[in-house]
Design a protein around this motif. Structure first.
Motif, PDB file in Angstrom:
ATOM      1  N   GLY A  81     114.922 109.591 148.614  1.00  0.00           N
ATOM      2  CA  GLY A  81     114.817 111.046 148.757  1.00  0.00           C
ATOM      3  C   GLY A  81     116.144 111.764 148.735  1.00  0.00           C
ATOM      4  O   GLY A  81     116.203 112.960 149.025  1.00  0.00           O
ATOM      5  N   ASP A  82     117.223 111.053 148.377  1.00  0.00           N
ATOM      6  CA  ASP A  82     118.564 111.643 148.332  1.00  0.00           C
ATOM      7  C   ASP A  82     119.014 111.690 146.885  1.00  0.00           C
ATOM      8  O   ASP A  82     119.228 110.645 146.250  1.00  0.00           O
ATOM      9  N   PHE A  83     119.159 112.895 146.319  1.00  0.00           N
ATOM     10  CA  PHE A  83     119.571 113.043 144.924  1.00  0.00           C
ATOM     11  C   PHE A  83     121.086 113.040 144.766  1.00  0.00           C
ATOM     12  O   PHE A  83     121.577 113.277 143.665  1.00  0.00           O
ATOM     13  N   GLY A  84     121.813 112.787 145.829  1.00  0.00           N
ATOM     14  CA  GLY A  84     123.264 112.726 145.747  1.00  0.00           C
ATOM     15  C   GLY A  84     123.923 114.077 145.948  1.00  0.00           C
ATOM     16  O   GLY A  84     123.276 115.081 146.253  1.00  0.00           O
ATOM     17  N   ARG A  91     127.911 120.227 147.147  1.00  0.00           N
ATOM     18  CA  ARG A  91     126.803 120.318 148.105  1.00  0.00           C
ATOM     19  C   ARG A  91     125.739 119.314 147.692  1.00  0.00           C
ATOM     20  O   ARG A  91     125.701 118.891 146.526  1.00  0.00           O
ATOM     21  N   PRO A  92     124.854 118.915 148.601  1.00  0.00           N
ATOM     22  CA  PRO A  92     123.755 118.025 148.200  1.00  0.00           C
ATOM     23  C   PRO A  92     122.916 118.660 147.102  1.00  0.00           C
ATOM     24  O   PRO A  92     122.661 119.866 147.103  1.00  0.00           O
ATOM     25  N   VAL A  93     122.486 117.832 146.152  1.00  0.00           N
ATOM     26  CA  VAL A  93     121.709 118.328 145.018  1.00  0.00           C
ATOM     27  C   VAL A  93     120.429 119.014 145.502  1.00  0.00           C
ATOM     28  O   VAL A  93     120.027 120.054 144.967  1.00  0.00           O
ATOM     29  N   ALA A  94     119.794 118.441 146.518  1.00  0.00           N
ATOM     30  CA  ALA A  94     118.552 119.031 147.037  1.00  0.00           C
ATOM     31  C   ALA A  94     118.789 120.456 147.531  1.00  0.00           C
ATOM     32  O   ALA A  94     117.931 121.335 147.363  1.00  0.00           O
ATOM     33  N   ASP A  95     119.950 120.709 148.142  1.00  0.00           N
ATOM     34  CA  ASP A  95     120.261 122.059 148.619  1.00  0.00           C
ATOM     35  C   ASP A  95     120.540 123.003 147.457  1.00  0.00           C
ATOM     36  O   ASP A  95     120.195 124.196 147.516  1.00  0.00           O
ATOM     37  N   VAL A  96     121.202 122.483 146.420  1.00  0.00           N
ATOM     38  CA  VAL A  96     121.529 123.331 145.266  1.00  0.00           C
ATOM     39  C   VAL A  96     120.254 123.732 144.529  1.00  0.00           C
ATOM     40  O   VAL A  96     120.069 124.890 144.153  1.00  0.00           O
ATOM     41  N   ALA A 295     122.621 117.315 136.989  1.00  0.00           N
ATOM     42  CA  ALA A 295     121.915 117.329 135.712  1.00  0.00           C
ATOM     43  C   ALA A 295     120.875 116.218 135.655  1.00  0.00           C
ATOM     44  O   ALA A 295     119.748 116.430 135.187  1.00  0.00           O
ATOM     45  N   GLY A 296     121.234 115.024 136.135  1.00  0.00           N
ATOM     46  CA  GLY A 296     120.290 113.912 136.127  1.00  0.00           C
ATOM     47  C   GLY A 296     119.069 114.197 136.984  1.00  0.00           C
ATOM     48  O   GLY A 296     117.944 113.862 136.605  1.00  0.00           O
ATOM     49  N   ALA A 297     119.274 114.824 138.143  1.00  0.00           N
ATOM     50  CA  ALA A 297     118.151 115.148 139.024  1.00  0.00           C
ATOM     51  C   ALA A 297     117.216 116.165 138.367  1.00  0.00           C
ATOM     52  O   ALA A 297     115.986 116.026 138.429  1.00  0.00           O
ATOM     53  N   ILE A 298     117.784 117.180 137.698  1.00  0.00           N
ATOM     54  CA  ILE A 298     116.950 118.200 137.063  1.00  0.00           C
ATOM     55  C   ILE A 298     116.170 117.605 135.894  1.00  0.00           C
ATOM     56  O   ILE A 298     114.966 117.855 135.742  1.00  0.00           O
ATOM     57  N   VAL A 299     116.852 116.796 135.056  1.00  0.00           N
ATOM     58  CA  VAL A 299     116.151 116.168 133.926  1.00  0.00           C
ATOM     59  C   VAL A 299     115.057 115.228 134.433  1.00  0.00           C
ATOM     60  O   VAL A 299     113.962 115.153 133.868  1.00  0.00           O
TER      61      VAL A 299
END
Length: 328
Positions: A81-84, A91-96, A295-299
């Motif tokens: 559950g951690d996108f880095g 900032r954490p990807v989840a927050d962004v 970018a990897g998390a969004i894709v």
């Protein structure tokens, strides 16, 4: 039926894994990395410690590791559950991503509802009233919708909004609600602004689905069972709506699978033009900055949306067509 759903879920999980691998590798293809981009920015500003800063960034985020090590580190965090950490935003990807992902889903669902609500009745009317004035008029507007790019339509709406109504039609919130916390008033303000991006994003898909529905229904109306039903005294409305429309909906329902990712990926330019706080502009910025984790998390999330949309299509098709339910 359960076996069918189980197979689809298994294929969906495999597809998500394949998307994660391909997206991570494709993001690595451009020369350099985020540290290279930051090095150029620091050097342009005259920072003499730019090289040491770039080396520190590579060591801190593991950019100096082989690609497969970086991938397994990243995917291991994703499974927890951690996108880095976003390299560009620090900032954490989840927050962004945060509210942007929710707003993207809201805009996507609104565009799909608009597409279906408009395309279905128009497609049926065009098939039933073939070669009538209404059919020609709707066909003309359908081709017009396919020909006009979404971003151009957004620019036209913005121009008329300013010139005719003296109003700003961009964004999803009024100025007083942009930074405010969620409340009923903010949700209502969102719905008041939602119709413009829904129309802009859904217009091209609407025109395409009208053509699909019209062609499919025309094929069904020529079949003997429709003629027999009419000859036995069934009204035209019942004879058409009971079976031909249901059969013609099969390709219509299968389009859900590509509507989800198409709206997200195709909305990047539209989101920039209309100032929409969605993940489209965020993905563009992440790719430009080579922010691989963001970018990897969004894709990856777009891939997940594709799998979810395909699964919904399969379930709708299974409900519409008994042959699919019984494995035939």
């Amino acid at each position: 039926m359960l076996n069918y759903i189980g197979r689809r879920l298994a294929l969906g999980l495999f597809t998500v894994w394949a998307v994660s691998v391909l997206s991570f590798l494709i993001i690595q293809l451009p020369p350099g990395d985020f540290a290279t981009t930051r090095l150029a920015e620091l050097a342009a500003s005259g920072n003499t410690s730019a090289i040491y800063e770039a080396e520190r960034l590579r060591a801190e985020y593991g950019l100096d590791q082989p690609v497969f090590v970086q991938y397994f580190t990243w995917i291991g965090q994703v499974l927890q559950g951690d996108f880095g950490m976003s390299l560009d935003w620090n900032r954490p990807v989840a927050d962004v991503i945060g509210d942007r992902l929710v707003l993207t889903m809201v805009v996507s669902v609104a565009a799909i509802i608009f597409t279906w609500a408009v395309a279905l009745p128009i497609g049926i009317y065009s098939a039933v009233r073939r070669y009538s004035f209404g059919d020609y008029a709707l066909t003309f507007f359908g081709f017009l919708g396919l020909a006009i790019p979404n971003f151009l339509l957004a620019l036209i709406l913005m121009y008329f909004g300013f010139a005719v109504f003296d109003a700003n039609v961009g964004g999803l919130f009024s100025a007083e609600y942009e930074t405010a916390g969620w409340s009923f008033a903010k949700v209502w303000d969102l719905f008041k602004h939602l119709w413009i991006p829904a129309i802009v994003l859904g217009l091209a898909g609407t025109a395409q689905l009208v053509r699909i529905m019209r062609a499919n229904l025309l094929d069904e109306l020529k079949k003997p069972y429709v003629i027999t039903a009419t000859a036995k005294g069934l009204t035209e409305r019942k004879a058409i709506s009971k079976y031909p429309v249901r059969v013609a909906l099969n390709p219509f329902a299968s389009s859900i699978g590509f509507l989800f990712p198409q709206i997200v990926s195709g909305a990047i330019v539209v989101s920039i033009v209309l100032s929409l706080p969605t993940v489209g502009p965020l993905l563009l910025r992440a790719l430009q900055a080579q922010d691989m984790f963001l970018a990897g998390a969004i894709v990856l999330l777009i891939g997940v949306m594709t799998v979810i949309g395909t699964l919904i299509s399969d379930l709708v098709l299974m409900w519409l067509d008994p042959r699919i339910r019984h494995g035939r």
